[in-house]
Scaffold this motif. Structure first.
Motif, mmCIF file in Angstrom:
data_model
loop_
_atom_site.group_PDB
_atom_site.id
_atom_site.type_symbol
_atom_site.label_atom_id
_atom_site.label_comp_id
_atom_site.label_asym_id
_atom_site.label_seq_id
_atom_site.Cartn_x
_atom_site.Cartn_y
_atom_site.Cartn_z
ATOM 1 N N ASP A 98 0.832 -1.197 0.000
ATOM 2 C CA ASP A 98 0.000 0.000 0.000
ATOM 3 C C ASP A 98 0.868 1.249 0.000
ATOM 4 O O ASP A 98 1.478 1.584 1.017
ATOM 5 N N SER A 156 -3.725 9.138 -6.931
ATOM 6 C CA SER A 156 -4.644 7.999 -6.963
ATOM 7 C C SER A 156 -3.875 6.737 -6.575
ATOM 8 O O SER A 156 -2.642 6.744 -6.477
ATOM 9 N N GLY A 157 -4.610 5.633 -6.370
ATOM 10 C CA GLY A 157 -3.941 4.387 -6.008
ATOM 11 C C GLY A 157 -2.952 3.927 -7.058
ATOM 12 O O GLY A 157 -1.834 3.509 -6.746
ATOM 13 N N GLY A 158 -3.362 4.001 -8.330
ATOM 14 C CA GLY A 158 -2.474 3.565 -9.403
ATOM 15 C C GLY A 158 -1.237 4.439 -9.521
ATOM 16 O O GLY A 158 -0.123 3.943 -9.728
ATOM 17 N N GLN A 161 1.168 3.655 -6.685
ATOM 18 C CA GLN A 161 1.932 2.429 -6.909
ATOM 19 C C GLN A 161 3.041 2.646 -7.929
ATOM 20 O O GLN A 161 4.138 2.108 -7.791
ATOM 21 N N THR A 182 -0.484 -4.906 -6.566
ATOM 22 C CA THR A 182 -1.718 -4.439 -7.212
ATOM 23 C C THR A 182 -2.968 -4.827 -6.433
ATOM 24 O O THR A 182 -4.074 -4.725 -6.946
ATOM 25 N N LEU A 185 -5.884 -2.211 -6.180
ATOM 26 C CA LEU A 185 -6.224 -1.499 -7.410
ATOM 27 C C LEU A 185 -7.361 -2.192 -8.149
ATOM 28 O O LEU A 185 -7.541 -3.414 -8.030
ATOM 29 N N ASP A 186 -8.111 -1.414 -8.946
ATOM 30 C CA ASP A 186 -9.162 -2.042 -9.751
ATOM 31 C C ASP A 186 -8.532 -2.752 -10.950
ATOM 32 O O ASP A 186 -7.337 -2.616 -11.220
ATOM 33 N N VAL A 189 -6.516 -0.694 -13.757
ATOM 34 C CA VAL A 189 -5.280 -0.107 -13.239
ATOM 35 C C VAL A 189 -4.280 -1.206 -12.884
ATOM 36 O O VAL A 189 -3.079 -1.076 -13.110
ATOM 37 N N LYS A 190 -4.784 -2.306 -12.329
ATOM 38 C CA LYS A 190 -3.918 -3.438 -11.983
ATOM 39 C C LYS A 190 -3.161 -3.932 -13.215
ATOM 40 O O LYS A 190 -1.952 -4.149 -13.162
ATOM 41 N N VAL A 193 -0.405 -1.389 -14.200
ATOM 42 C CA VAL A 193 0.747 -1.401 -13.294
ATOM 43 C C VAL A 193 1.585 -2.653 -13.514
ATOM 44 O O VAL A 193 2.823 -2.597 -13.536
#
Length: 279
Positions: A98, A156-158, A161, A182, A185-186, A189-190, A193
């Motif tokens: 995270d 954002s999360g992506g 990362q 990942t 992540l949705d 986005v996963k 990445v």
């Protein structure tokens, strides 16, 4: 015989607490070259403990015993703390799950990446900031110059990362340990990445240890897969041979994966056998 990037033989990790000791890993062995090795298992199986043992990041209540724990033949367990600190990040890097918790919320993104580079290379501030900007471009961050001046909570999360990936790869390590990179992540986005990680690993001829719950993702991304159950290795095989896996635990994990477009009865419940712990 070529010395592997990472060599682990009979790794045992036990956590002490409240008058008892709980084993986390039992006689785990692996070898990692310039390849992609997936480590798969349920929560609590010991996947992350392997990565943290290699990095020397286990807590003080962890007891580590093994016949070998090495990087390019260097004994990591016998290495002084100051020398091991130089290896971390410079030779072996680890992406944590995270980025919101791994990144410092009070320091700008560019300064955090530059700091990692300066610690290991003794570069000047200007050179380090240029390198940080270059890495943000490498991991395909949009408007990298703007992102350099922002704080982690603005990402954002992506993006967070990708910033973690940039920070871990800024010193060109040989080995990347990606611990569930990942998981938060949705799906779209996963995939993006993971494409970035795979591309950089391939371009830089690195060794990747990909720790994940996601067996289908590991099958798509890795060369080999190690299956862990309660701190023990059940099976190690090439991902191309996964459909022909022999161990009942591996077969059970595969059967529990839903398949789009395939009509089937309710997904089976994974059955466990106490005899696996005696193998």
């Amino acid at each position: 015989m070529t010395e592997p990037l990472i060599g682990v033989e009979n790794l045992n990790v036990t956590f002490r607490g409240r008058g008892s000791a709980r084993p986390a890993l039992s006689n785990v062995s692996l070898s990692l070259g310039a390849e992609k090795l997936g480590i798969v298992g349920e929560s609590g199986s010991g996947k992350s403990t392997i990565g943290r043992a290699i990095m020397g990041l286990l807590p003080p209540n962890a007891s580590v015993r093994c016949d070998r724990l090495s990087y390019r033949g260097h004994d990591l367990l016998a290495m002084p703390a100051d020398k091991l600190a130089r290896f971390r990040g410079r030779n072996i890097a680890m992406i944590l799950q995270d980025p919101k918790h791994a990144l410092n919320p009070t320091v700008r993104v560019g300064d955090q990446i530059a700091e990692a580079y300066r610690i290991h290379t003794r570069a000047g501030r200007g050179e380090a900031l240029d390198r940080a900007l270059q890495m943000l471009e490498t991991v395909e961050i949009r408007s990298p110059a703007r992102v350099m001046t922002q704080y982690p909570h603005e990402m954002s999360g992506g993006m967070g990362q990708r910033i973690m990936i940039a920070m871990m790869l800024v010193c060109d390590p040989d080995v990347l340990i990606a611990d569930e990179p990942t998981s938060a992540l949705d799906a779209s986005v996963k995939a993006s990445v993971m494409d970035t990680i795979e591309r950089l690993v391939r371009e830089r001829n690195m060794g990747l240890m990909f720790i994940s719950h996601d067996l289908p993702q590991v099958a798509r991304s890795c060369d080999r897969v190690m299956i862990l159950y309660q701190g023990r290795t059940m099976e190690t095989l090439s991902t191309g041979q996964l459909p022909n896996a022999q161990h009942p635990y591996t077969r059970g994990l595969l059967e529990c994966v839903p398949t789009v477009g395939r009509r089937r009865a309710r997904l089976p419940v994974l059955e466990r056998d106490a005899s696996w712990m005696a193998e």
